[in-house]
Design a protein around this motif. Structure first.
Motif, short mmCIF file in Angstrom:
data_model
loop_
_atom_site.label_atom_id
_atom_site.label_comp_id
_atom_site.label_asym_id
_atom_site.label_seq_id
_atom_site.Cartn_x
_atom_site.Cartn_y
_atom_site.Cartn_z
N LEU A 229 -12.65 -43.38 -13.54
CA LEU A 229 -13.82 -43.59 -12.69
C LEU A 229 -14.97 -44.24 -13.45
CD1 LEU A 229 -14.07 -40.41 -10.42
CD2 LEU A 229 -13.33 -42.72 -9.79
N ALA A 230 -15.08 -43.98 -14.73
CA ALA A 230 -16.20 -44.53 -15.50
C ALA A 230 -16.00 -46.00 -15.86
CB ALA A 230 -16.40 -43.72 -16.79
N GLN A 231 -14.80 -46.52 -15.60
CA GLN A 231 -14.50 -47.90 -15.98
C GLN A 231 -14.61 -48.84 -14.78
OE1 GLN A 231 -14.08 -48.25 -19.22
NE2 GLN A 231 -14.13 -46.00 -19.40
N PRO A 232 -14.85 -50.13 -15.03
CA PRO A 232 -14.79 -51.10 -13.93
C PRO A 232 -13.37 -51.17 -13.38
CG PRO A 232 -15.86 -52.03 -15.88
CD PRO A 232 -15.22 -50.75 -16.31
N VAL A 233 -13.21 -51.05 -12.09
CA VAL A 233 -11.88 -51.06 -11.46
C VAL A 233 -11.90 -52.06 -10.31
CG1 VAL A 233 -10.15 -49.73 -10.18
CG2 VAL A 233 -11.40 -48.65 -12.06
N SER A 234 -10.95 -52.96 -10.30
CA SER A 234 -10.84 -53.95 -9.24
C SER A 234 -9.65 -53.63 -8.34
CB SER A 234 -10.66 -55.35 -9.84
OG SER A 234 -9.40 -55.43 -10.50
N VAL A 235 -9.57 -54.30 -7.20
CA VAL A 235 -8.42 -54.13 -6.32
C VAL A 235 -7.15 -54.58 -7.03
CG1 VAL A 235 -7.36 -54.84 -4.14
CG2 VAL A 235 -9.82 -54.38 -4.23
N ALA A 236 -7.27 -55.63 -7.85
CA ALA A 236 -6.11 -56.10 -8.62
C ALA A 236 -5.61 -55.01 -9.57
CB ALA A 236 -6.48 -57.36 -9.39
N ASP A 237 -6.55 -54.28 -10.19
CA ASP A 237 -6.16 -53.17 -11.08
C ASP A 237 -5.40 -52.10 -10.30
OD1 ASP A 237 -9.35 -53.35 -12.78
OD2 ASP A 237 -7.45 -54.33 -13.28
N MET A 238 -5.90 -51.77 -9.10
CA MET A 238 -5.24 -50.75 -8.28
C MET A 238 -3.87 -51.22 -7.82
SD MET A 238 -8.27 -48.97 -6.01
CE MET A 238 -9.45 -50.30 -5.76
N ALA A 239 -3.78 -52.47 -7.43
CA ALA A 239 -2.49 -53.01 -6.99
C ALA A 239 -1.46 -52.94 -8.11
CB ALA A 239 -2.68 -54.46 -6.52
N ALA A 240 -1.90 -53.22 -9.32
CA ALA A 240 -0.99 -53.18 -10.46
C ALA A 240 -0.42 -51.78 -10.67
CB ALA A 240 -1.71 -53.65 -11.72
N GLN A 241 -1.22 -50.75 -10.39
CA GLN A 241 -0.76 -49.37 -10.56
C GLN A 241 0.32 -49.00 -9.55
OE1 GLN A 241 -1.66 -47.19 -13.04
NE2 GLN A 241 -2.71 -48.99 -13.88
N THR A 242 0.37 -49.71 -8.42
CA THR A 242 1.37 -49.42 -7.39
C THR A 242 2.52 -50.42 -7.38
OG1 THR A 242 0.13 -50.69 -5.74
CG2 THR A 242 -0.37 -48.34 -5.91
N ALA A 243 2.49 -51.36 -8.33
CA ALA A 243 3.53 -52.40 -8.43
C ALA A 243 3.63 -53.23 -7.17
CB ALA A 243 4.88 -51.76 -8.78
N LEU A 244 2.49 -53.50 -6.55
CA LEU A 244 2.42 -54.36 -5.36
C LEU A 244 1.53 -55.56 -5.68
CD1 LEU A 244 1.82 -51.66 -2.58
CD2 LEU A 244 3.96 -52.88 -3.01
N SER A 245 1.74 -56.64 -4.95
CA SER A 245 0.82 -57.76 -5.07
C SER A 245 -0.52 -57.34 -4.48
CB SER A 245 1.35 -58.99 -4.32
OG SER A 245 1.32 -58.76 -2.92
N GLU A 246 -1.59 -58.00 -4.89
CA GLU A 246 -2.91 -57.62 -4.39
C GLU A 246 -2.98 -57.73 -2.88
OE1 GLU A 246 -6.16 -59.41 -6.45
OE2 GLU A 246 -7.61 -58.92 -4.87
N ARG A 247 -2.44 -58.80 -2.33
CA ARG A 247 -2.48 -58.99 -0.88
C ARG A 247 -1.70 -57.89 -0.16
NH1 ARG A 247 -0.39 -64.45 2.33
NH2 ARG A 247 -0.86 -63.70 4.45
N GLN A 248 -0.49 -57.61 -0.65
CA GLN A 248 0.33 -56.56 -0.02
C GLN A 248 -0.33 -55.20 -0.17
OE1 GLN A 248 4.23 -56.06 -1.72
NE2 GLN A 248 5.06 -55.12 0.13
N PHE A 249 -0.91 -54.94 -1.34
CA PHE A 249 -1.57 -53.66 -1.58
C PHE A 249 -2.71 -53.44 -0.59
CE2 PHE A 249 -3.15 -50.02 -3.70
CZ PHE A 249 -4.52 -50.15 -3.81
N ARG A 250 -3.56 -54.45 -0.41
CA ARG A 250 -4.67 -54.32 0.53
C ARG A 250 -4.16 -53.97 1.93
NH1 ARG A 250 -9.69 -56.51 -0.95
NH2 ARG A 250 -9.70 -57.75 -2.89
N ARG A 251 -3.11 -54.68 2.35
CA ARG A 251 -2.59 -54.48 3.69
C ARG A 251 -1.98 -53.09 3.86
NH1 ARG A 251 2.31 -54.75 5.56
NH2 ARG A 251 3.13 -55.77 3.67
N VAL A 252 -1.14 -52.68 2.89
CA VAL A 252 -0.48 -51.38 2.98
C VAL A 252 -1.49 -50.24 2.91
CG1 VAL A 252 1.15 -49.82 1.83
CG2 VAL A 252 1.70 -52.25 2.06
N PHE A 253 -2.45 -50.35 1.98
CA PHE A 253 -3.45 -49.29 1.82
C PHE A 253 -4.27 -49.11 3.10
CE2 PHE A 253 -5.46 -46.58 -1.37
CZ PHE A 253 -6.60 -46.19 -0.70
#
Length: 319
Positions: A229-253
């Motif tokens: 939480l104390a670090q800068p976190v982007s949607v791309a970072d979150m997508a990487a944690q779920t092994a999804l592309s950024e576009r797919q991650f946004r849609r699924v989430f």
């Protein structure tokens, strides 16, 4: 079979007691329903077997005394107003220290933390308790690292939780260690829990439908976010944690949880900030940094939008 001894004493918080008994007891019922043997042997212990009154007036009696109880593998120390006077009892403290030398785990729920703190067993170690009692606990036991923000903490054989319902989360975490995530999830469902919460989650965290046995990648994402939480976190970072592309991650989430990933991240940050505001000695600048909002003015704006008050007003209301 694991022997789980649950302490009973005058002015105990009955819900703390029930949290442990129902969680571990439900494991046995679930195993029996599938033809398996019970895993836990549950019993209550006290200074006497004479009935005592809980805080809510309920009459409770222990099955065994401290002197004649079976060997204890897991000792559960529920909280309650009676925990502080019990902590001052030399005979009980001697018994607790002796029990700790042989038990595999000691679990404190809410203000049961006073018993562990007074024993000296947690000197130099973290100990969770309900946020309302954190300041008093820290003043009484300055050698203990009081944690008033996380739901529960585990260090060595000592397990401690925040408020009463956090005791359920703690017990479920122990069950998961013993029997795996599937059994722990099944028990949570039997108890009709909306969310199985990780220990690092704030004592004020909002229940979000991100945790489910079929969504393990999002459960792992939640844990990762809480650790960062104390670090800068982007949607791309979150997508990487779920092994999804950024576009797919946004849609699924968005489809799964009816909010964007950044909205969810902001809720986690606000939950953590609310918890930190209830701890003494933390400046707004420090809190902002801990939740990844570098400018305190931005945190003030986020608070106003989410809760209709400033962090300072929130702090005054709840402390």
């Amino acid at each position: 079979m694991i022997n789980v001894g649950v302490l009973i004493y005058p002015e105990i918080q009955a819900l703390d007691l029930a949290a442990a008994v129902d969680c571990f007891g439900q494991v046995n019922q679930t195993l029996k329903s599938t033809g398996q043997q019970p895993y836990y042997r549950l019993f209550t212990i006290g200074q006497t077997t004479t009935a005592v009154k809980a805080e809510n007036g309920l009459q409770l009696s222990a099955e065994y005394t401290l002197q004649d109880c079976p060997a204890i593998d897991y000792l559960v120390l529920p909280g309650g107003a009676g925990a502080r006077p019990l902590a001052a009892d030399p005979a009980f403290m001697a018994w607790l220290q002796q029990c700790a030398s042989s038990a595999q785990k000691l679990l404190s729920i809410c203000t049961g933390a006073y018993l562990l703190a007074h024993s000296g067993l947690l000197d130099g170690k973290p100990l969770a308790t309900h946020w309302r009692f954190a300041k008093d606990l820290q003043q009484r036991y300055p050698k203990v690292q009081v944690n008033a923000t996380e739901l529960y903490v585990m260090v060595d054989k000592f397990y401690s939780s925040g408020g009463m319902t956090a005791g359920i989360d703690l017990c479920l975490a122990v069950i998961e260690q013993d029997l795996g995530v599937a059994i722990a999830q099944a028990i949570a469902q039997e108890l009709v829990m909306y969310l199985r919460r990780s220990g690092k989650q704030s004592q004020y965290a909002s229940p979000l439908k991100i945790q489910h046995s079929a969504e393990q990648r999002f459960t792992r994402l939640q844990s990762w976010l809480l650790d960062n939480l104390a670090q800068p976190v982007s949607v791309a970072d979150m997508a990487a944690q779920t092994a999804l592309s950024e576009r797919q991650f946004r849609r699924v989430f968005q489809s799964r949880f009816a909010m964007s990933p950044m909205q969810y991240l902001q809720q986690l940050r606000l939950d953590k900030a609310r918890s930190l505001l209830l701890c003494d000695g933390y400046s707004l600048k420090h809190i902002s940094q801990q939740v990844g909002v570098n400018d305190p003015r931005n945190l003030i704006r986020m608070f106003n939008k989410a809760f209709g008050c400033t962090p300072g007003e929130y702090q005054k209301h709840f402390r």
